[in-house]
Design an enzyme around this catalytic site. Structure first.
Site, PDB file in Angstrom:
ATOM      1  N   CYS A  29       0.867  -1.183   0.000  1.00  0.00           N
ATOM      2  CA  CYS A  29       0.000   0.000   0.000  1.00  0.00           C
ATOM      3  C   CYS A  29       0.905   1.233   0.000  1.00  0.00           C
ATOM      4  O   CYS A  29       2.124   1.122   0.148  1.00  0.00           O
ATOM      5  CB  CYS A  29      -0.842  -0.006   1.275  1.00  0.00           C
ATOM      6  SG  CYS A  29       0.196   0.023   2.751  1.00  0.00           S
ATOM      7  N   HIS A  91       3.682   1.834  11.653  1.00  0.00           N
ATOM      8  CA  HIS A  91       2.514   1.576  12.519  1.00  0.00           C
ATOM      9  C   HIS A  91       2.214   2.723  13.472  1.00  0.00           C
ATOM     10  O   HIS A  91       1.152   2.771  14.076  1.00  0.00           O
ATOM     11  CB  HIS A  91       2.768   0.311  13.354  1.00  0.00           C
ATOM     12  CG  HIS A  91       3.292  -0.818  12.541  1.00  0.00           C
ATOM     13  ND1 HIS A  91       4.627  -1.109  12.422  1.00  0.00           N
ATOM     14  CD2 HIS A  91       2.653  -1.700  11.757  1.00  0.00           C
ATOM     15  CE1 HIS A  91       4.792  -2.142  11.620  1.00  0.00           C
ATOM     16  NE2 HIS A  91       3.606  -2.518  11.186  1.00  0.00           N
ATOM     17  N   GLU A 143       0.374  -0.670  16.259  1.00  0.00           N
ATOM     18  CA  GLU A 143      -0.490   0.470  15.891  1.00  0.00           C
ATOM     19  C   GLU A 143      -1.417   0.846  17.044  1.00  0.00           C
ATOM     20  O   GLU A 143      -1.630   2.023  17.338  1.00  0.00           O
ATOM     21  CB  GLU A 143      -1.318   0.151  14.634  1.00  0.00           C
ATOM     22  CG  GLU A 143      -2.144   1.365  14.208  1.00  0.00           C
ATOM     23  CD  GLU A 143      -3.060   1.112  13.030  1.00  0.00           C
ATOM     24  OE1 GLU A 143      -2.719   0.290  12.151  1.00  0.00           O
ATOM     25  OE2 GLU A 143      -4.130   1.753  12.983  1.00  0.00           O
ATOM     26  N   THR A 182      -6.394   0.738  11.688  1.00  0.00           N
ATOM     27  CA  THR A 182      -6.630   0.930  10.245  1.00  0.00           C
ATOM     28  C   THR A 182      -6.742  -0.379   9.475  1.00  0.00           C
ATOM     29  O   THR A 182      -7.146  -0.381   8.315  1.00  0.00           O
ATOM     30  CB  THR A 182      -5.471   1.721   9.628  1.00  0.00           C
ATOM     31  OG1 THR A 182      -4.254   1.024   9.906  1.00  0.00           O
ATOM     32  CG2 THR A 182      -5.404   3.135  10.165  1.00  0.00           C
ATOM     33  N   CYS A 212      -8.366   1.734   6.566  1.00  0.00           N
ATOM     34  CA  CYS A 212      -7.825   2.479   5.423  1.00  0.00           C
ATOM     35  C   CYS A 212      -8.272   1.878   4.086  1.00  0.00           C
ATOM     36  O   CYS A 212      -8.749   0.744   4.026  1.00  0.00           O
ATOM     37  CB  CYS A 212      -6.303   2.536   5.516  1.00  0.00           C
ATOM     38  SG  CYS A 212      -5.528   1.007   5.016  1.00  0.00           S
ATOM     39  N   SER A 241      -1.274  -7.524  10.599  1.00  0.00           N
ATOM     40  CA  SER A 241      -2.709  -7.525  10.930  1.00  0.00           C
ATOM     41  C   SER A 241      -3.559  -7.636   9.668  1.00  0.00           C
ATOM     42  O   SER A 241      -4.476  -8.451   9.594  1.00  0.00           O
ATOM     43  CB  SER A 241      -3.053  -6.235  11.691  1.00  0.00           C
ATOM     44  OG  SER A 241      -4.439  -6.104  11.835  1.00  0.00           O
ATOM     45  N   SER A 285       1.904  -5.359   3.430  1.00  0.00           N
ATOM     46  CA  SER A 285       3.349  -5.257   3.653  1.00  0.00           C
ATOM     47  C   SER A 285       4.130  -6.355   2.914  1.00  0.00           C
ATOM     48  O   SER A 285       5.335  -6.496   3.116  1.00  0.00           O
ATOM     49  CB  SER A 285       3.650  -5.300   5.157  1.00  0.00           C
ATOM     50  OG  SER A 285       2.916  -6.329   5.778  1.00  0.00           O
TER      51      SER A 285
HETATM   52  S1  SF4 Z   1      -2.839   2.467   7.284  1.00  0.00           S
HETATM   53 FE1  SF4 Z   1      -1.433   0.714   7.115  1.00  0.00          FE
HETATM   54  S2  SF4 Z   1      -2.326  -0.617   5.559  1.00  0.00           S
HETATM   55 FE2  SF4 Z   1      -3.337   1.390   5.383  1.00  0.00          FE
HETATM   56  S3  SF4 Z   1      -2.183   2.545   3.841  1.00  0.00           S
HETATM   57 FE3  SF4 Z   1      -1.289   3.029   5.817  1.00  0.00          FE
HETATM   58  S4  SF4 Z   1       0.380   1.546   6.117  1.00  0.00           S
HETATM   59 FE4  SF4 Z   1      -0.955   0.767   4.502  1.00  0.00          FE
END
Ligand code: SF4
Length: 328
Positions: A29, A91, A143, A182, A212, A241, A285
């Site tokens: 991401c 995180h 996180e 998220t 997210c 996660s 990831s």
């Molecule tokens: S919150 Fe985590 S999974 Fe979502 S874009 Fe950001 S790093 Fe990626």
């Protein structure tokens, strides 16, 4: 299992047919891309070693690659010498961590994903309005620790499941807000939110979903392919996660076999013997090279046809912090 155990090796060169449904979007991401880039730019700017507090993203392959380039991974800031640069992972970190780095006059760069920072800001805004916060998240995940650590202890209560809601004892049930990690399962979180609003009708939620875009999109792709597949493989790490959630989403969507694999070497070929279709996705990831290895491993054993299952287009890019955009 070794290559010689492949179905095609049973006395014939003919490989059994198999359809691989490839989720799109999958893998990296924007927050993960940015975090990796931050470590690479920091190494370029300051030279090795650059310290990283916690795995920059939850993937062994990524961590090992950065380690060979000169990154040193530690769990606590106390392990970093004062005169070495340090990066905080994607995180997010409790407020006390950058505060300590500033006190020690260290060079530090915060690689917290901007979408995690958004939740941090939200938590602070609620607290400024006198609201106690309920965080929906996983206990012990970095996180969750980072987000809860934006406020003094006791200001954020943690719930993991709808069942936890009954046990909450807030200061004032009329003055509550909720936030979420998220990377949760969209559907499971909806159940927890329903339990919260049923018990605390005045609770305030986020203006825009905290889960997210990357988490949501990857889960949607898995749901879309679930009716077509006999098995689902999620490329990702056990401590990731959103990868774990993809496995759960696959199972909840009716996929009879859904497993997390860190790499092609983890595939349990015996468990998927006889299947005609397999879905492949990757957590946010997990690098694409690991997906490619999985596809190659299937191609070595089966006559593979690939079907892309695209449910969204992603074009999110996050800028790296200014300190790293400026060259030395
Ligand atoms: S919150 Fe985590 S999974 Fe979502 S874009 Fe950001 S790093 Fe990626």
């Amino acid at each position: 299992m070794t290559l010689t155990d492949a179905p095609a090796a049973a006395g014939t060169d003919e490989k059994p047919p198999l359809t691989l449904y490839l989720a799109d979007p999958r893998g990296f991401c924007a927050g993960v891309e940015r975090a990796i880039q931050i470590v690479e730019l920091a190494l370029e700017k300051w030279g090795a070693p650059v310290y990283v507090r916690h795995e920059i993203v939850h993937n062994r392959h990524v961590v090992e690659d950065l380690r060979t380039k000169g990154a040193v991974f530690v769990e606590e800031l106390s392990e970093v010498p004062d005169d070495k640069p340090v990066i905080f992972s994607a995180h997010g970190v409790p407020k006390a961590v950058p505060a300590e780095a500033a006190r020690r006059e260290m060079i530090y760069v915060d690689a917290t994903c901007p979408l995690v920072s958004k939740v941090h800001i939200e938590a602070e805004r609620h607290a400024a309005r006198g609201r106690q916060i309920v965080m929906i998240g996983h206990s012990g995940h970095p996180e969750t620790i980072g987000t809860m650590g934006q406020l003094p202890e006791g200001d954020v209560l943690l719930v993991e499941t709808a069942a936890d809601v009954a046990a909450l004892t807030p200061r004032d049930p009329e003055s509550l807000a909720y936030i979420t990690q998220t990377t949760l399962s969209v559907d499971d979180t909806a159940d927890v939110v329903a339990a919260l609003t049923a018990r605390f009708p005045a609770i305030v939620g986020p203006l825009k979903e905290d889960i997210c875009y990357a988490t949501t999109n990857r889960q949607e792709a898995v749901k879309a392919m679930a009716p077509e597949i006999d098995a689902l493989l999620v490329v990702g790490a056990p401590n990731s996660s959103n990868s774990q959630r993809l496995v759960e989403v696959g199972r909840a969507a009716g996929c009879p076999y859904a497993m997390l694999v860190q790499s092609a070497a983890d595939i349990d070929w015996r468990a998927i013997e006889g299947v005609r279709s397999v879905g492949i996705t990757a957590g946010a990831s997990a690098p694409e090279v690991l997906v490619e290895d999985v596809l190659s491993a299937f191609a070595a054993r089966y006559d593979v046809a690939i079907e892309k299952v695209q449910t969204a287009e992603e074009n999110v890019v996050f800028k790296v912090p200014r300190a790293l955009r400026e060259r030395v």
